[in-house]
Design an enzyme around this catalytic site. Structure first.
Site, short mmCIF file in Angstrom:
data_model
loop_
_atom_site.label_atom_id
_atom_site.label_comp_id
_atom_site.label_asym_id
_atom_site.label_seq_id
_atom_site.Cartn_x
_atom_site.Cartn_y
_atom_site.Cartn_z
N SER A 64 0.79 -1.23 0.00
CA SER A 64 0.00 0.00 0.00
C SER A 64 0.83 1.28 0.00
O SER A 64 0.25 2.36 -0.17
CB SER A 64 -0.94 0.01 1.20
N LYS A 67 0.31 3.44 -2.95
CA LYS A 67 -0.87 4.30 -3.12
C LYS A 67 -0.49 5.78 -3.13
O LYS A 67 -1.21 6.61 -3.69
CB LYS A 67 -1.89 3.99 -2.01
N TYR A 191 -4.24 -2.24 -10.03
CA TYR A 191 -4.10 -2.17 -8.57
C TYR A 191 -3.20 -3.30 -8.04
O TYR A 191 -2.29 -3.07 -7.24
CB TYR A 191 -5.49 -2.20 -7.91
N TYR A 243 -4.45 4.02 8.04
CA TYR A 243 -5.81 3.47 8.23
C TYR A 243 -6.33 3.84 9.60
O TYR A 243 -6.20 4.96 10.05
CB TYR A 243 -5.82 1.95 7.98
N VAL A 261 1.29 -3.66 3.92
CA VAL A 261 1.28 -4.93 4.65
C VAL A 261 2.55 -5.76 4.44
O VAL A 261 2.75 -6.76 5.12
CB VAL A 261 0.04 -5.82 4.35
O1 DON Z 1 -4.94 -4.95 -1.51
C1 DON Z 1 -4.64 -5.55 -0.50
O2 DON Z 1 -5.44 -5.80 0.39
C2 DON Z 1 -3.21 -5.96 -0.29
N1 DON Z 1 -2.47 -5.87 -1.52
C3 DON Z 1 -2.56 -5.16 0.82
C4 DON Z 1 -2.60 -3.70 0.68
C5 DON Z 1 -1.93 -3.04 1.87
O3 DON Z 1 -0.73 -2.98 1.98
C6 DON Z 1 -2.80 -2.52 2.94
N2 DON Z 1 -2.02 -1.92 3.96
N3 DON Z 1 -1.63 -2.00 5.00
#
Ligand code: DON
Length: 309
Positions: A64, A67, A191, A243, A261
């Site tokens: 993330s 983003k 994405y 978040y 993550v």
């Molecule tokens: O889209 C998702 O849920 C995963 N690729 C994780 C994205 C993410 O890193 C959320 N953050 N903490």
């Protein structure tokens, strides 16, 4: 600051024993098998001097953190009209929550929760095939970090697509509200690939440097965005970058930051430096546990918090 190298080493030494804490993301095999004891820190100041230690040059899945880069791209393409499609308020819920979307008629709270990032991927897609949009994102990140070796990990991208049922639900839900302009599978293709970008702390800190320097990369001299836009992206990172843990991160660290993550966090000390940390164990909000502690120590010792020293 001459003793920044000593400081990153002190932080690393102090927190290394805690790297087993937290929970490594296990929703795809390539993240689940990452060694939980990995720990890297990189700081780049506005002169381009790098202070780094630990596993700072090992690439990990930025997830993330991407983003921030796609938001910057989308704002470059569509300007302030981007905000007609996505809000700027903290969500107060998990990064992949679907509940709020129904209450708010398919308009995501902010560009950093998954739903918001999926809308941003849709806007990066405008005028492109998915392959072109993914190429544009990779080239943009390479440009920001001034490093043409940065690439997407294809195995991570494949696994994201194979297991991304929640993201598919979010995207289909938004599509039903007419909030996505492209086919759902195209948007998710973009994405999932941006999440699969692999970067080291050093590369990530370089890529974030423009946000610490009023929108201009002080090493390359490239003006990436206006100073107003850099300030606003930083504001969003501060209020929404972690978040449901954004308030806690602001309280303890006090820097604009974005987590992923994969255990990475990119943080910005405006006018001072860009920082990236990596430690795979996550806290209950899905943010790097030791990474957050490392940034808290750094902010305390340097007085870099945007709220005062
Ligand atoms: O889209 C998702 O849920 C995963 N690729 C994780 C994205 C993410 O890193 C959320 N953050 N903490």
């Amino acid at each position: 600051m001459a003793d920044l190298q000593a400081l990153v080493e002190e932080i690393h030494h102090t927190l290394k024993p805690r790297t087993g804490e937290g929970k490594v993301a296990d929703y795809i095999p390539s993240l689940a098998r990452v060694d939980p004891n990995k720990f890297g820190i990189a700081i780049i100041d506005l002169n381009g001097t790098v202070y780094k230690t630990g596993d700072c040059d090992e690439a990990f899945s930025i997830q993330s953190v991407s983003k921030v880069f796609t938001l910057t791209l989308a704002l470059g393409k569509h300007g302030e009209t981007t905000w007609n499609r996505v809000g700027r308020e903290p969500s107060g819920s998990a990064f992949n929550s679907i509940v709020q979307l129904e209450h708010e008629h398919g308009k995501p709270r902010n560009p950093f929760i998954n739903a918001g990032a999926i809308v941003i991927s849709d806007s990066v897609l405008a005028g492109h095939t998915p392959r072109e949009a993914i190429g544009e994102i990779v080239r943009f990140v390479q440009y920001l970090a001034d490093d043409p070796t940065i690439a997407i990990d294809p195995e991570v991208a494949r696994s994201e697509a194979a297991t991304g049922f929640r993201n598919m639900a979010l995207a289909n839900f938004m599509k039903s509200y007419g909030k996505l302009q492209h086919p759902v599978d195209h948007v998710l293709g973009v994405y999932f690939h941006q999440c699969a970008l692999a970067m080291s702390c050093t590369q990530l800190a370089r890529a974030g440097l423009f946000l610490a320097a009023n929108g201009k990369n002080p090493i390359t001299g490239h003006t990436v965005v206006s100073s107003q836009r850099a300030r606003r992206i930083n504001a969003l990172m501060l209020t929404c970058g972690h978040y449901d843990g954004s308030g806690d991160f602001a309280y303890h660290v006090g820097l604009p930051g974005k987590s992923g993550v994969g255990g990475g966090i990119m943080a910005v000390a405006p006018g001072k430096a860009s920082v990236a940390v990596w430690s795979p164990g996550l806290n209950q909000n899905g943010n790097s546990l030791v990474g957050s502690l490392a940034l808290e120590m750094l902010a305390n010792k340097t007085g870099w918090s945007v709220f005062g020293g």
